[in-house]
Design an enzyme around this catalytic site. Structure first.
Site, mmCIF file in Angstrom:
data_model
loop_
_atom_site.group_PDB
_atom_site.id
_atom_site.type_symbol
_atom_site.label_atom_id
_atom_site.label_comp_id
_atom_site.label_asym_id
_atom_site.label_seq_id
_atom_site.Cartn_x
_atom_site.Cartn_y
_atom_site.Cartn_z
ATOM 1 N N GLY A 125 66.316 111.823 -5.034
ATOM 2 C CA GLY A 125 66.804 111.936 -3.655
ATOM 3 C C GLY A 125 67.028 113.392 -3.269
ATOM 4 N N HIS A 126 67.699 114.146 -4.163
ATOM 5 C CA HIS A 126 67.939 115.564 -3.873
ATOM 6 C C HIS A 126 66.617 116.337 -3.794
ATOM 7 C CE1 HIS A 126 71.833 114.542 -6.017
ATOM 8 N NE2 HIS A 126 72.289 115.091 -4.917
ATOM 9 N N LYS A 177 71.726 108.961 3.189
ATOM 10 C CA LYS A 177 72.550 107.980 2.481
ATOM 11 C C LYS A 177 74.034 108.136 2.823
ATOM 12 C CE LYS A 177 74.119 106.464 -1.829
ATOM 13 N NZ LYS A 177 75.185 107.408 -2.126
ATOM 14 N N GLN A 230 78.918 111.151 6.735
ATOM 15 C CA GLN A 230 78.990 112.597 6.487
ATOM 16 C C GLN A 230 78.044 113.348 7.427
ATOM 17 O OE1 GLN A 230 79.203 114.547 2.452
ATOM 18 N NE2 GLN A 230 77.010 114.742 2.703
ATOM 19 N N ARG A 234 76.422 108.440 -8.714
ATOM 20 C CA ARG A 234 77.480 107.537 -9.189
ATOM 21 C C ARG A 234 76.917 106.212 -9.726
ATOM 22 N NH1 ARG A 234 80.706 110.127 -4.753
ATOM 23 N NH2 ARG A 234 82.471 111.129 -5.782
#
Ligand code: PAF
Length: 285
Positions: A36-37, A151, A155, A189
């Site tokens: 993802g990063h 995701k 934020q 996580r």
């Protein structure tokens, strides 16, 4: 790739780029990088000539009792991955570098109201920590573009609002959520999940996907859809905090004629707190 830990050295390099007329993209991370990063890094390359990745496990966005001490730190692997993906600078400051006066009485940035709902209600102070550190990163790097994962949808909305309210001239770009084959959104996580929990976790995505399908099919009883989503998570032994349909732009409650919605959810499963969301673009009915 140049690994830099202090702000003044970072600024010198970025000033040189600016003098050469080069644009700069920033990808803020807390490390433990996954696919993802790396997709956010690829997106950053598409939007700017130079790419800075920051890696800082920000203590101010964890509240007491959260996983700050245990948060996975994998610097050596992260450095190798970033070097392979043509990142120009890895900025990995210490806590003292970011918060020279400590964080007890620091200058804090807070996007009110939006920071108190959904994940903010479950994690009081979390988003103030995020906006406070990202505002510092924006001031340090002065990027033309900053890339964040979709995701963490709340934020993203909060950071866009912060940049707009504080007149920070940065374009915020969202990178699509990367998923495992099971549908589960990739997250640092996820490694807290046991084998058994890994089987239940993808329900979070399928509940969102079904809700999206019902909206696309013309269902507009938002309360019923939200209740069904919660039931589905309970049935899979997840402990949901919320399952909500909102306006994608500002998380306000949807109207019958809304066009761009987001469905957001968070649920606890064992030691993990999982979050996910999907966007829904509706045609006029
Ligand atoms: O999304 C994250 O990993 C963090 O909240 C961020 C944006 C890097 C700020 O610490």
């Amino acid at each position: 790739m140049n690994k830099i830990t202090d702000i003044s050295s970072l600024r010198k390099v970025i000033d040189n780029w600016r003098q050469a007329g080069e644009s700069v993209a920033l990808v803020p991370t807390m490390g433990n990088l996954h696919k993802g990063h790396m997709n956010l890094v690829s997106l950053a390359h598409e939007h700017a000539e130079r790419v800075v990745v920051s890696l800082f496990v920000n203590p101010t966005q964890f509240h007491p009792g959260e996983d700050f001490a245990d948060y996975p730190r994998t610097l050596a692997t992260d450095v190798r991955r970033l070097a392979r993906s043509r990142v120009d600078i890895l900025f990995a400051p210490s806590t003292e570098e970011m918060y020279p006066e400590g964080s007890e009485q620091m200058t804090s940035v807070s996007v009110q109201a939006l920071s108190e709902i959904f994940c903010g209600a479950a994690r009081p102070g979390h988003f103030d920590g995020v906006t406070s550190v990202v505002c510092r990163l924006f001031n340090i790097v002065a990027p033309d573009v900053a890339v964040f994962g979709q995701k963490d949808y709340q934020q993203l909305v909060i950071l866009r609002r912060m940049a707009s309210d504080l007149h920070i001239p940065v374009k915020i770009i969202a990178g699509p959520t990367q998923r495992e084959k099971s549908g589960l959104a990739m997250s640092s996580r996820n490694q807290y999940l046991s084998k058994e929990e890994q089987k239940a976790a993808p329900t979070i995505y399928w509940a969102l996907a079904d809700c999206r399908q019902q909206l696309l099919d013309g269902q507009r009883d938002f309360d019923r859809l939200e209740a069904e989503g919660l039931d589905r998570l309970h049935a899979a032994s997840l402990d949901p905090e919320f399952f909500a349909i909102r306006e994608a732009a500002d998380l306000s409650p949807p109207q019958a004629d809304s066009r761009r919605l987001v469905i957001l959810t968070a649920a606890r499963l064992g030691a993990a707190r999982l979050i996910d969301n999907v966007l829904v673009a509706l045609e006029p009915v």
